[in-house]
Enzyme design. Structure first.
Site, PDB file in Angstrom:
ATOM      1  N   CYS A 142      22.202   8.712 -12.058  1.00 53.80           N
ATOM      2  CA  CYS A 142      20.944   8.760 -11.322  1.00 53.80           C
ATOM      3  C   CYS A 142      20.627  10.179 -10.859  1.00 53.80           C
ATOM      4  CB  CYS A 142      21.037   7.871 -10.091  1.00 53.80           C
ATOM      5  SG  CYS A 142      21.323   6.153 -10.494  1.00 53.80           S
TER       6      CYS A 142
ATOM      7  N   ARG B  30      21.401  14.221 -17.683  1.00 54.27           N
ATOM      8  CA  ARG B  30      22.484  13.527 -16.984  1.00 54.27           C
ATOM      9  C   ARG B  30      22.662  12.096 -17.461  1.00 54.27           C
ATOM     10  NH1 ARG B  30      23.291  16.145 -11.892  1.00 54.27           N
ATOM     11  NH2 ARG B  30      23.962  14.191 -10.979  1.00 54.27           N
TER      12      ARG B  30
ATOM     13  N   TRP C 129      20.275   5.078 -13.476  1.00 53.50           N
ATOM     14  CA  TRP C 129      21.331   4.637 -14.396  1.00 53.50           C
ATOM     15  C   TRP C 129      21.876   3.372 -13.756  1.00 53.50           C
ATOM     16  CZ3 TRP C 129      26.725   3.951 -14.439  1.00 53.50           C
ATOM     17  CH2 TRP C 129      27.337   4.002 -15.697  1.00 53.50           C
TER      18      TRP C 129
ATOM     19  N   ASN D  70      20.438   7.476  -4.759  1.00 53.83           N
ATOM     20  CA  ASN D  70      21.595   7.552  -5.657  1.00 53.83           C
ATOM     21  C   ASN D  70      22.806   7.053  -4.890  1.00 53.83           C
ATOM     22  OD1 ASN D  70      19.984   8.842  -7.500  1.00 53.83           O
ATOM     23  ND2 ASN D  70      20.960  10.855  -7.282  1.00 53.83           N
ATOM     24  N   GLY D  71      23.740   6.416  -5.594  1.00 57.44           N
ATOM     25  CA  GLY D  71      24.942   5.927  -4.933  1.00 57.44           C
ATOM     26  C   GLY D  71      24.937   4.407  -4.907  1.00 57.44           C
TER      27      GLY D  71
ATOM     28  N   GLU E 139      40.706  14.559 -27.781  1.00 56.46           N
ATOM     29  CA  GLU E 139      39.367  15.101 -27.550  1.00 56.46           C
ATOM     30  C   GLU E 139      38.470  14.836 -28.764  1.00 56.46           C
ATOM     31  OE1 GLU E 139      37.786  15.924 -25.096  1.00 56.46           O
ATOM     32  OE2 GLU E 139      36.167  17.201 -25.795  1.00 56.46           O
TER      33      GLU E 139
ATOM     34  N   LYS F 116      35.104  12.464 -28.664  1.00 60.58           N
ATOM     35  CA  LYS F 116      33.791  12.992 -29.068  1.00 60.58           C
ATOM     36  C   LYS F 116      33.144  12.093 -30.120  1.00 60.58           C
ATOM     37  CE  LYS F 116      33.494  15.296 -26.704  1.00 60.58           C
ATOM     38  NZ  LYS F 116      33.770  16.097 -25.525  1.00 60.58           N
TER      39      LYS F 116
ATOM     40  N   GLU G  51      32.156   8.657 -28.575  1.00 57.54           N
ATOM     41  CA  GLU G  51      31.055   8.587 -27.608  1.00 57.54           C
ATOM     42  C   GLU G  51      29.697   8.873 -28.222  1.00 57.54           C
ATOM     43  OE1 GLU G  51      31.049  11.272 -24.211  1.00 57.54           O
ATOM     44  OE2 GLU G  51      31.920  12.869 -25.394  1.00 57.54           O
TER      45      GLU G  51
ATOM     46  N   HIS H   1      55.032   3.773 -34.197  1.00 54.84           N
ATOM     47  CA  HIS H   1      55.409   2.769 -33.205  1.00 54.84           C
ATOM     48  C   HIS H   1      54.277   1.773 -32.946  1.00 54.84           C
ATOM     49  CE1 HIS H   1      59.156   4.811 -32.327  1.00 54.84           C
ATOM     50  NE2 HIS H   1      58.487   5.942 -32.237  1.00 54.84           N
TER      51      HIS H   1
ATOM     52  N   LYS I 227      25.865  12.144 -17.980  1.00 57.02           N
ATOM     53  CA  LYS I 227      26.498  13.473 -17.999  1.00 57.02           C
ATOM     54  C   LYS I 227      27.438  13.636 -16.813  1.00 57.02           C
ATOM     55  CE  LYS I 227      27.344  17.619 -19.379  1.00 57.02           C
ATOM     56  NZ  LYS I 227      28.386  17.679 -20.425  1.00 57.02           N
TER      57      LYS I 227
END
Ligand code: M6R
Length: 606
Positions: free
Chosen positions: A2, A27, A72, A98-99, A480, A484, A487, A503, A601
């Site tokens: 948000c 974001r 969001w 926000n929150g 990493e 990437k 996502e 294993h 973000k």
């Protein structure tokens, strides 16, 4: 996640609000809205992008005061009704928030009993109605917000607009809010980047603080009612443009910015003569460094992967036990904190709620934390109060690339600095410094000649699953690379230290399964080759990222060489092809590269 933007001054607010919303877009969000006050408060909100909101706006919206929001979803589905701003029943109070309001159910029940009909499923809307009720007590907007927040439990970055007052009342608790002071105008945002086109003079609200803004004045107080004077911070110009320029996507732009980002990160921080790091922000004397019992690094996602590399560098160069922790787990495991230990919070945004909570847990138990942060003045940077900025410049793509590199570079300088006061010789230090200084140029060289990335994309784009393997310092690079690709291209990916493959993950392999190996020419390469043979024997097809001139290349179906570099710094080179593979695969699959679904973000909720 948000985002909030607010304006009051003499200009028409709507265009400024829309511009603010566009600067918050990176974001991640699912709906947007604006509220502009004139004779009435007009609200427009819509699911989708800022562009979708624009399609429902009239050609002119009069009013010089307004607030705006990117949502969001957390409470309530993605819908126009749940988008912010929310208005109170009589239409005289409008909020963006926000929150998370944790006791929203209780607030909603008490409002319903009083006959209020709530219009959305959000936790936020209740605040607008309670403020309206409190305003009727004494017609004092600031006190109405203050009393409301005494009734609320949870986190907030809150902005409130009042039909009958030319002001915005703001409050912060656990969700960032920054006031921008212009000339006869005021701005407010949850993100300093959104303010910099308008003003460099900002005030960061702290938790438990409020601000009442008119166009010429800001008055600050605590939620308990104690007034205090603003402390103005003048934001420095970030290096790097926050516009796309000639690039089709921010992710590609940021991949290409890595050489310059690294130059900014290491500049002035290396002492060639003494073979040492020169990270001023650490504020540690060699004699303090010599006594450190252990090091803990905290981060999420990409920052955690960088922290894992930092852990290895610190152990290798400084011979101090070091562990990287996933921030979201940390405080819930009731960790034992040694006040003499070093703790690092690694974060691009500096706003990640999980990392912020971990920082507070350490501080609560008597430890102190150094920030390894990109966004200047962010919550974690301020909470830590010491540490290093990684100077990546603005990173806008949700998929983090240049911040990863700069986190690794900053941690390597730290490892060097601690190492030089303990186990690392001057010559070893000089070697590492040489390596670091070569990296920007070597990345440029690689970007000129990227190897068969598009062939690799063909091999993986329709795969059910892609396995990423590496050993030692390349194991976090494998993670990493997998993060990437997963996502932004939505392909299930697994990453393992190569030795772990036999294993369990080996069960996934069948004829044609793609496996990406990261195998620079270091002391574990031979072991990695064994794992590669085991994969090939089961029909897997190998994409191999390796060092130029290494005959390991002949083992691969697709071989991607990168320039040779100091073995401890190889992640800074080997990670680049993984970023490019993810980028081009996402493009090939028609995915939204910069704003992948469901992701934000900066993740400002736990
Ligand atoms: O802002 P931070 O570095 O604290 O963010 C941590 C993660 O949310 C972030 O790295 C995330 O995993 C990225 N989308 C990865 O590309």
């Amino acid at each position: 996640m948000c985002g909030i933007f607010g304006y009051l001054g003499s200009r028409q607010a709507s265009n400024i609000l829309l511009d603010g919303l566009r600067r918050l877009e990176y974001r991640g969000y699912d709906s947007t809205g604006i509220a502009v006050k004139d004779e009435t408060i007009q609200i427009y909100k819509k699911v989708g992008k800022v562009g979708d909101l624009e399609t429902i706006l009239p050609s002119q919206i009069d009013g010089t005061v307004g607030i705006a929001h990117t949502r969001w979803a957390t409470h309530g589905v993605v819908s126009d009704a749940n988008a912010h701003p929310h208005r109170s029943a009589n239409g005289k109070v409008v909020i963006v928030h926000n929150g998370i309001i944790e006791n929203t159910r209780q607030l909603r029940t008490s409002l319903t009993v009083q006959g209020v009909e709530l219009q959305s499923d959000t936790d936020s809307e209740a605040l607008a109605h309670v403020i309206e009720r409190e305003l009727s007590v004494d017609n004092n907007p600031e006190n109405a917000v203050r009393r409301t927040l005494h009734l609320a439990r949870g986190t907030w970055g809150l902005c409130v607009l009042f039909l009958e007052y030319d002001m915005i009342v703001c409050a912060r608790n656990g969700s960032p809010l920054i006031i921008g002071q212009g000339d006869g105008e005021m701005f407010v945002s949850s993100d300093p980047h959104a303010l910099t086109p308008y003003t460099q003079r900002v005030v960061f609200l702290e938790d438990g603080e409020m601000a009442t803004l008119t166009k010429n004045q800001m008055s600050l107080s605590t939620i308990k009612g104690k007034n205090f004077d603003p402390s103005i911070t003048v934001l420095e110009d970030d290096w790097g443009e926050s516009e796309l320029g000639e690039y089709p996507h921010f992710m590609l732009k940021e991949i290409y910015e890595q050489p310059d980002a690294l130059r900014h990160c290491i500049s002035g921080r290396l002492d060639r003569v003494r073979g040492n790091g020169r990270l001023g922000g650490l504020k540690l004397e060699p004699r303090d460094l010599a006594k450190v019992p252990h090091v803990r690094l905290l981060g999420c996602g990409t920052a955690f992967n960088a922290a894992e590399i930092g852990q290895m560098l610190i152990e290798k160069l400084a011979r101090i036990p070091a562990v990287a922790h996933i921030s979201s787990e940390f405080r819930h495991n009731d960790p034992v904190i040694n006040p003499n230990a070093l703790h690092f919070a690694v974060t691009q945004s500096g706003e990640t709620a999980d990392t912020l909570s971990a920082v507070k847990e350490i501080q609560l138990k008597g430890g102190s934390v150094y920030g390894v942060v990109n966004v200047v003045g962010s919550s974690i940077a301020r909470e830590c109060g010491k540490g290093v900025y990684i100077h990546s410049g603005p990173e806008q793509a949700v998929a983090s690339t240049k911040a990863f590199s700069n986190m690794v570079a900053a941690l390597s300088m730290f490892a060097l600095q601690v190492g030089r006061s303990r186990a690392t010789s001057k010559e070893q230090g000089k070697d590492l410094i040489n390596g670091l200084q070569q990296i920007p140029h070597l990345i440029e060289e690689y970007l000129e000649n990227q190897g068969p990335i598009l062939e690799a994309v063909e091999m993986i784009k329709d795969a059910k699953c892609v396995l990423f393997l590496g050993r030692g310092i390349s194991a976090p690079v494998a993670k990493e690379g997998a993060l990437k690709l997963m996502e932004i291209a939505y392909i299930p990916c697994l990453a393992y230290p190569a030795g772990e493959m036999k294993h369990g993950p080996i069960a996934l392999l069948e004829e044609g399964s793609p496996v990406v190996f990261i195998a620079p020419n270091d002391h574990v390469k031979v072991k990695t080759i064994s794992a590669m043979h085991e994969c090939k024997a089961r029909g897997a097809r190998i994409i191999l990222i390796h060092e130029e001139g290494d005959d390991i290349a002949s083992e691969a179906d697709i071989s991607i060489p990168v320039p040779q570099v100091h073995s401890l710094l190889s992640p800074l080179l080997t990670v680049i092809p993984t970023q490019l593979i993810a980028y081009h695969t996402a493009l090939a699959l028609g995915c939204n590269v910069d704003r992948p679904r469901n992701l934000a973000k900066s993740v400002t909720v736990e």
